[in-house]
Design an enzyme around this catalytic site. Structure first.
Site, mmCIF file in Angstrom:
data_model
loop_
_atom_site.group_PDB
_atom_site.id
_atom_site.type_symbol
_atom_site.label_atom_id
_atom_site.label_comp_id
_atom_site.label_asym_id
_atom_site.label_seq_id
_atom_site.Cartn_x
_atom_site.Cartn_y
_atom_site.Cartn_z
ATOM 1 N N ASP A 77 0.833 -1.197 0.046
ATOM 2 C CA ASP A 77 -0.131 -0.107 -0.032
ATOM 3 C C ASP A 77 0.784 1.443 -0.061
ATOM 4 O O ASP A 77 2.145 1.102 0.460
ATOM 5 C CB ASP A 77 -1.029 0.089 1.134
ATOM 6 N N GLU A 142 -0.015 -1.489 5.593
ATOM 7 C CA GLU A 142 1.270 -0.933 6.550
ATOM 8 C C GLU A 142 1.067 0.400 6.848
ATOM 9 O O GLU A 142 1.517 0.587 8.052
ATOM 10 C CB GLU A 142 2.620 -1.424 5.887
#
Length: 390
Positions: A77, A142
């Protein structure tokens, strides 16, 4: 420099093209499906022995069947782009200009993903995987939930590698650890009243005002420490009232506390206790709730201590040796990240962990994010050598 060959063919250009492909795929937190499938497809094309996307949307590839296991971890991400029109080069172009690959995620951290994905395949083609298993994980969420995606993946497949590498950007410097993190919520209570008669109420924002001053003073005191030091930042404030014509009955702030070695949860309790002393206030460690692109719920409690691996550890010595062989000289310095990473899921499980990745981490999350192509290739060569001598 290690030759980036697979079956005698130089794949450096393929590696760079794959990094460009990843940067061109928007993969904001919770929207990583397309990039996850692109990574899994590349692993399959490169002949990984096993490739899977778990129920949380994490990608895990494996090459080799040996007992000694090393894991290379990255997250898929990225943070969002709110100012695309201000970028000098389009933010998802993946263009290469003057030796830099441009775009959101080029530093944080699709270059690290690509370098690790190719490194495992190159190592096997060069005969370096005997009696080893190399895992490459690419985890979700994350940016919002350090370590949670990775933690769920490791638990789901019951994997505990012997060693782990965090491929976060470090300008290709060996990175021995990072600061801890506590995300704190403080709430003050007031008494609602009509704004035309404020004397009949108690304004929760005013109750918070002195607390805010104490937060700032606490950070100033922390900043006086020599060497590594903690920080405390007020990152969000909000209030609750029955209307805009009413005295607010509640005020809430979020604090981001970065912790150094030997600071613990008790440190946080003592510190925040002093900050709210004498005020009508309560506090707690925040709880973050997210849903992955596969629909699975993640609940995250952001409290992690700092960690650091000794330079005398076998993993550190392996990295130092690999660095000298790949770059032609011993490391001139080492790095230590100010920010938190997915290492928290590994370190808390007792897995020896170290960091190394392409890109200047200060460019992460910034406008005009870009990564040196030379560092992407260098990181891949370095990972190959680590696999060889671990």
């Amino acid at each position: 420099m290690v030759n980036l060959d697979i079956k005698g063919r130089d794949v450096a250009a393929d590696l760079v093209a794959f990094t460009q492909e990843l940067v061109r795929i928007k993969s904001f937190s919770g929207q990583e499906e397309q990039v996850a499938k692109a990574i899994a497809s590349k692993m399959e094309t490169l002949g990984y022995d096993e490739v899977k996307i778990d129920r949380f949307g994490n990608v895990l590839g494996r090459i080799g069947f040996g007992e000694k296991a090393i894991l290379f971890e990255s997250h898929t991400d990225t943070v969002r782009v709110h100012n695309e029109d201000l970028w000098d080069v389009p933010s998802f172009s993946g263009e290469i200009i003057d030796g830099f690959l441009w775009g959101r995620g080029s530093v944080d951290m699709k270059s690290g993903i690509a370098a690790s994905v190719y490194a495992a395949a190159i190592a096997r083609s060069s005969g370096m995987i005997s009696e080893k298993s190399v895992y490459v994980s690419c985890s979700v969420f994350e940016e919002d939930c350090d370590g949670e995606g990775l933690k769920h993946m490791l638990e789901e497949i019951d994997l505990k590698p012997d060693y782990a590498v965090i491929c976060e950007p470090s300008s290709n410097l060996i990175t021995t650890g990072h600061k801890g993190k506590a995300q704190i919520i403080i709430k003050t209570k007031g008494v609602s009243a009509h704004s035309s008669a404020p004397e009949k109420g108690v304004n929760a924002i005013y109750e918070m005002a002195e607390i805010i001053e104490r937060v700032e003073q606490t950070n100033l005191e922390l900043m006086k420490n020599s060497g590594r030091r903690g920080t405390l930042v007020l990152s969000r404030i909000s209030s609750t009232g029955v209307s805009l014509n009413a005295v607010p009955s509640e005020c809430e702030i979020t604090l981001d506390r970065r912790m150094i070695m030997d600071e613990t949860e008790q440190t946080i309790q003592d510190e925040v206790g002093k900050i709210i002393a004498g005020k009508n206030a309560t506090w707690e460690i925040d709880t973050v709730h997210r849903k992955t692109w596969t629909g699975e719920a993640i609940t995250y409690r952001p409290l992690h201590p700092a960690w650091e691996i000794s330079l005398d550890h076998h993993l550190s010595k392996t990295f130092i040796k690999a660095y000298a062989e790949v770059f032609g000289h011993a490391p001139k310095k080492f790095d230590y990240w100010d920010f938190s990473t997915n290492a928290v899921a590994l370190v808390s499980s007792g897995i020896p962990t170290i960091g190394f990745g392409p890109g200047e981490h200060k460019l992460a999350h910034m406008r005009n994010e870009k990564c040196r192509v030379k560092q992407i290739l260098g990181a891949c060569a370095f990972y190959v050598k680590v696999i060889d001598i671990i």
